[in-house]
Each structure stands twice: as C-alpha cells, then as structure tokens.
Design a protein around this motif. Structure first.
Motif, PDB file in Angstrom:
ATOM      1  N   SER A 107       0.878  -1.192   0.082  1.00 30.11           N
ATOM      2  CA  SER A 107       0.118   0.212   0.049  1.00 30.11           C
ATOM      3  C   SER A 107       0.850   1.267  -0.039  1.00 30.11           C
ATOM      4  CB  SER A 107      -0.983   0.054   1.224  1.00 30.11           C
ATOM      5  OG  SER A 107      -0.157   0.081   2.400  1.00 30.11           O
ATOM      6  N   MET A 108       2.126   1.185   0.304  1.00 30.53           N
ATOM      7  CA  MET A 108       2.909   2.365   0.373  1.00 30.53           C
ATOM      8  C   MET A 108       3.973   2.361  -0.759  1.00 30.53           C
ATOM      9  SD  MET A 108       2.056   4.535   2.546  1.00 30.53           S
ATOM     10  CE  MET A 108       3.628   5.416   2.780  1.00 30.53           C
ATOM     11  N   ALA A 109       3.889   1.630  -1.842  1.00 29.27           N
ATOM     12  CA  ALA A 109       4.701   1.437  -3.014  1.00 29.27           C
ATOM     13  C   ALA A 109       4.337   2.802  -3.754  1.00 29.27           C
ATOM     14  CB  ALA A 109       4.231   0.169  -3.716  1.00 29.27           C
ATOM     15  N   PRO A 110       5.407   3.105  -4.338  1.00 30.53           N
ATOM     16  CA  PRO A 110       6.827   2.774  -4.555  1.00 30.53           C
ATOM     17  C   PRO A 110       7.623   3.202  -3.451  1.00 30.53           C
ATOM     18  CG  PRO A 110       6.551   4.752  -5.926  1.00 30.53           C
ATOM     19  CD  PRO A 110       5.083   4.287  -5.044  1.00 30.53           C
ATOM     20  N   THR A 111       7.007   4.098  -2.378  1.00 27.91           N
ATOM     21  CA  THR A 111       8.115   4.628  -1.480  1.00 27.91           C
ATOM     22  C   THR A 111       8.565   3.453  -0.519  1.00 27.91           C
ATOM     23  OG1 THR A 111       6.554   6.450  -1.341  1.00 27.91           O
ATOM     24  CG2 THR A 111       8.123   6.167   0.570  1.00 27.91           C
ATOM     25  N   LEU A 112       7.654   2.401  -0.029  1.00 23.13           N
ATOM     26  CA  LEU A 112       8.180   1.390   0.671  1.00 23.13           C
ATOM     27  C   LEU A 112       7.355   0.086  -0.009  1.00 23.13           C
ATOM     28  CD1 LEU A 112       6.963   2.839   4.114  1.00 23.13           C
ATOM     29  CD2 LEU A 112       9.273   2.890   3.110  1.00 23.13           C
ATOM     30  N   VAL A 113       8.308  -0.917  -0.037  1.00 21.25           N
ATOM     31  CA  VAL A 113       7.956  -2.105  -0.554  1.00 21.25           C
ATOM     32  C   VAL A 113       8.289  -3.378   0.321  1.00 21.25           C
ATOM     33  CG1 VAL A 113       8.255  -1.164  -3.098  1.00 21.25           C
ATOM     34  CG2 VAL A 113      10.213  -2.456  -1.894  1.00 21.25           C
ATOM     35  N   PRO A 114       7.300  -4.425   0.020  1.00 19.68           N
ATOM     36  CA  PRO A 114       7.343  -5.623   1.103  1.00 19.68           C
ATOM     37  C   PRO A 114       8.902  -6.097   1.185  1.00 19.68           C
ATOM     38  CG  PRO A 114       5.526  -5.820  -0.521  1.00 19.68           C
ATOM     39  CD  PRO A 114       6.238  -4.658  -0.919  1.00 19.68           C
ATOM     40  N   GLY A 115       9.371  -6.422   2.278  1.00 24.46           N
ATOM     41  CA  GLY A 115      10.563  -6.722   2.720  1.00 24.46           C
ATOM     42  C   GLY A 115      11.596  -5.817   3.105  1.00 24.46           C
ATOM     43  N   GLU A 116      11.234  -4.541   2.899  1.00 24.05           N
ATOM     44  CA  GLU A 116      11.940  -3.634   3.349  1.00 24.05           C
ATOM     45  C   GLU A 116      11.756  -3.439   5.009  1.00 24.05           C
ATOM     46  OE1 GLU A 116      12.385  -0.356  -0.268  1.00 24.05           O
ATOM     47  OE2 GLU A 116      10.957  -0.027   1.154  1.00 24.05           O
ATOM     48  N   TRP A 117      12.912  -3.046   5.748  1.00 28.02           N
ATOM     49  CA  TRP A 117      13.161  -2.853   7.006  1.00 28.02           C
ATOM     50  C   TRP A 117      13.209  -1.373   7.362  1.00 28.02           C
ATOM     51  CZ3 TRP A 117      12.395  -6.420  10.682  1.00 28.02           C
ATOM     52  CH2 TRP A 117      12.171  -7.809  10.420  1.00 28.02           C
ATOM     53  N   LEU A 118      12.459  -1.064   8.212  1.00 24.83           N
ATOM     54  CA  LEU A 118      12.331   0.515   8.861  1.00 24.83           C
ATOM     55  C   LEU A 118      12.627   0.649  10.230  1.00 24.83           C
ATOM     56  CD1 LEU A 118       8.722   0.935   7.671  1.00 24.83           C
ATOM     57  CD2 LEU A 118      11.018   1.364   6.038  1.00 24.83           C
ATOM     58  N   ALA A 161      -4.109   6.764  18.189  1.00 27.38           N
ATOM     59  CA  ALA A 161      -3.994   5.363  17.467  1.00 27.38           C
ATOM     60  C   ALA A 161      -2.751   5.271  16.802  1.00 27.38           C
ATOM     61  CB  ALA A 161      -4.953   5.329  16.417  1.00 27.38           C
ATOM     62  N   VAL A 162      -1.801   6.539  16.715  1.00 26.27           N
ATOM     63  CA  VAL A 162      -0.471   6.396  15.961  1.00 26.27           C
ATOM     64  C   VAL A 162       0.590   5.705  17.183  1.00 26.27           C
ATOM     65  CG1 VAL A 162       1.286   7.759  15.262  1.00 26.27           C
ATOM     66  CG2 VAL A 162      -1.106   8.188  14.497  1.00 26.27           C
ATOM     67  N   ARG A 163       1.138   4.733  16.869  1.00 24.25           N
ATOM     68  CA  ARG A 163       1.996   4.231  17.746  1.00 24.25           C
ATOM     69  C   ARG A 163       3.562   4.595  17.486  1.00 24.25           C
ATOM     70  NH1 ARG A 163      -0.955  -1.432  17.570  1.00 24.25           N
ATOM     71  NH2 ARG A 163      -2.747  -1.058  18.998  1.00 24.25           N
ATOM     72  N   TRP A 164       4.034   4.863  16.088  1.00 24.27           N
ATOM     73  CA  TRP A 164       5.377   4.908  15.839  1.00 24.27           C
ATOM     74  C   TRP A 164       5.525   6.016  14.626  1.00 24.27           C
ATOM     75  CZ3 TRP A 164       9.044   2.093  18.824  1.00 24.27           C
ATOM     76  CH2 TRP A 164       8.541   0.916  19.452  1.00 24.27           C
ATOM     77  N   ARG A 165       6.684   6.677  14.648  1.00 21.95           N
ATOM     78  CA  ARG A 165       6.882   7.590  13.667  1.00 21.95           C
ATOM     79  C   ARG A 165       8.084   6.766  12.844  1.00 21.95           C
ATOM     80  NH1 ARG A 165      10.454  12.074  12.404  1.00 21.95           N
ATOM     81  NH2 ARG A 165      11.365  11.746  14.266  1.00 21.95           N
ATOM     82  N   VAL A 166       7.942   6.765  11.590  1.00 18.14           N
ATOM     83  CA  VAL A 166       8.988   5.997  10.747  1.00 18.14           C
ATOM     84  C   VAL A 166       9.858   7.008  10.470  1.00 18.14           C
ATOM     85  CG1 VAL A 166       9.475   5.106   8.636  1.00 18.14           C
ATOM     86  CG2 VAL A 166       7.388   4.245   9.626  1.00 18.14           C
ATOM     87  N   ILE A 167      11.159   6.863  10.723  1.00 17.91           N
ATOM     88  CA  ILE A 167      12.309   7.659  10.457  1.00 17.91           C
ATOM     89  C   ILE A 167      13.353   7.536   9.435  1.00 17.91           C
ATOM     90  CG2 ILE A 167      12.316   8.805  12.875  1.00 17.91           C
ATOM     91  CD1 ILE A 167      14.410   7.144  13.694  1.00 17.91           C
ATOM     92  N   ALA A 168      13.315   6.111   9.118  1.00 14.64           N
ATOM     93  CA  ALA A 168      14.317   5.691   8.238  1.00 14.64           C
ATOM     94  C   ALA A 168      14.194   4.220   7.815  1.00 14.64           C
ATOM     95  CB  ALA A 168      15.707   5.687   8.608  1.00 14.64           C
ATOM     96  N   ARG A 169      14.591   4.163   6.442  1.00 19.78           N
ATOM     97  CA  ARG A 169      14.580   2.561   5.829  1.00 19.78           C
ATOM     98  C   ARG A 169      16.279   2.421   5.888  1.00 19.78           C
ATOM     99  NH1 ARG A 169      11.737   3.086   0.710  1.00 19.78           N
ATOM    100  NH2 ARG A 169      13.639   4.493   0.169  1.00 19.78           N
ATOM    101  N   TYR A 170      16.515   1.059   6.551  1.00 16.51           N
ATOM    102  CA  TYR A 170      17.752   0.671   6.402  1.00 16.51           C
ATOM    103  C   TYR A 170      18.205  -0.586   5.704  1.00 16.51           C
ATOM    104  CZ  TYR A 170      16.732  -2.777  10.135  1.00 16.51           C
ATOM    105  OH  TYR A 170      16.111  -3.845  10.697  1.00 16.51           O
ATOM    106  N   TRP A 171      17.134  -1.187   5.186  1.00 15.51           N
ATOM    107  CA  TRP A 171      17.376  -2.476   4.527  1.00 15.51           C
ATOM    108  C   TRP A 171      16.129  -2.658   3.506  1.00 15.51           C
ATOM    109  CZ3 TRP A 171      21.622  -5.052   4.086  1.00 15.51           C
ATOM    110  CH2 TRP A 171      21.474  -6.359   3.379  1.00 15.51           C
ATOM    111  N   PRO A 172      16.882  -2.972   2.055  1.00 15.17           N
ATOM    112  CA  PRO A 172      18.286  -3.245   1.719  1.00 15.17           C
ATOM    113  C   PRO A 172      19.026  -2.021   1.589  1.00 15.17           C
ATOM    114  CG  PRO A 172      16.491  -3.206  -0.107  1.00 15.17           C
ATOM    115  CD  PRO A 172      15.516  -3.049   1.137  1.00 15.17           C
ATOM    116  N   ALA A 173      20.395  -2.207   2.003  1.00 12.10           N
ATOM    117  CA  ALA A 173      21.138  -1.006   1.909  1.00 12.10           C
ATOM    118  C   ALA A 173      21.100  -0.194   0.659  1.00 12.10           C
ATOM    119  CB  ALA A 173      22.549  -1.571   2.115  1.00 12.10           C
ATOM    120  N   ALA A 174      20.860  -0.594  -0.366  1.00 14.25           N
ATOM    121  CA  ALA A 174      20.895   0.077  -1.765  1.00 14.25           C
ATOM    122  C   ALA A 174      19.746   1.059  -1.580  1.00 14.25           C
ATOM    123  CB  ALA A 174      20.831  -0.857  -2.708  1.00 14.25           C
ATOM    124  N   ARG A 175      18.743   0.902  -0.820  1.00 12.93           N
ATOM    125  CA  ARG A 175      17.690   1.804  -0.673  1.00 12.93           C
ATOM    126  C   ARG A 175      17.605   2.647   0.734  1.00 12.93           C
ATOM    127  NH1 ARG A 175      12.834   2.034  -3.796  1.00 12.93           N
ATOM    128  NH2 ARG A 175      11.515   1.821  -1.874  1.00 12.93           N
TER     129      ARG A 175
END
Length: 140
Positions: A44-55, A122-136
């Motif tokens: 649902s957040m593609a192309p910003t975030l895609v399945p398998g990425e770690w935040l 209802a908001v629990r966390w704020r996303v601050i970074a994508r760290y994996w995969p390293a290329a993204r």
C-alpha cells in the motif's frame, strides 16, 4: 626454580569495565523503549516502501507533538487494533484530534478512504528511516 605469574590488573580496571558494560546495557535498554524495527509487509505504500524492506521507527516524537502531514506512521488498524498499518499522514484535524491516513498506492491501500479518520492516539510509531536493503537506505 622460579615460576612466572601472570600480570596482575588493578581492581580499578575491572570496576571501570563493569561500569562501561553496565552503561552500555542501560543505553540499549533505553533505546529499545524509544526505537524499534519493522518489516514492510504490504504494497500500500509503494513505490516509497515495498514488501521486505526494514524500517527504523521511534515513539518519542508524538509524546511531545502531534503527527504532521506527510509523515509516515505506524498506527493501530481501526478494524483490528492488534494489527498495525503503515500509512502517510494526509491531514490533521487538530480540533477533533483525528488524522486522515493514506497509502501511497491508492489502488492497493485500505486507509482513511475506507475506514475514516482515526484518533491521534492510534498512532504508535513514526517511521524515521529505511535501513534495508542497504541500496535503498534513506531517511524518511
């Protein structure tokens, strides 16, 4: 006949090492209360975030302020409160204390267009970074 003994270390070096280890463990414990990691599982957040990425996510921001438009957050799903959604804040209604959350891929997202505005609490966390995969890896 002589015997060789190992070098003796002063007691103070053990104390210093013990204090450093204790401080390190305390810092890790504190960080675990404020930061966590999550894996993206939906599209649902593609192309910003895609399945398998770690935040990397953090929880302290919203104890001091409300979420802001364009931030990406993890919030309780209003249909299943034990489930979390990753969405972008599309609007903040300060008078009612509610947020409009949207996915970046409207055709793949179940968001406020479906379930309406959600309470700020209802908001629990704020996303601050994508760290994996390293290329993204990137700050978000």
């Amino acid at each position: 006949m002589s015997t060789e003994r190992g070098h003796r270390r002063p007691l103070s070096s053990f104390v210093v090492r013990g204090l450093a280890l204790g401080a390190g463990l305390a810092a890790v414990a504190a960080a675990r209360r404020w930061f966590d990691v999550v894996e993206v599982q939906g599209s649902s957040m593609a192309p910003t975030l895609v399945p398998g990425e770690w935040l990397l996510v953090e929880r302290r921001s919203y104890s001091r302020r409300q979420p802001r438009v364009a931030e990406i957050v993890l919030a309780a799903d209003p249909r299943e409160p034990d489930r979390e959604l990753i969405k972008r804040v599309a609007a903040v209604d300060a008078s009612s204390g509610t947020l409009d959350l949207r996915g970046d891929a409207p055709e793949a997202s179940t968001d406020s267009r479906t379930f309406g505005a959600i309470p700020v609490e209802a908001v629990r966390w704020r996303v601050i970074a994508r760290y994996w995969p390293a290329a993204r890896a990137a700050r978000l």
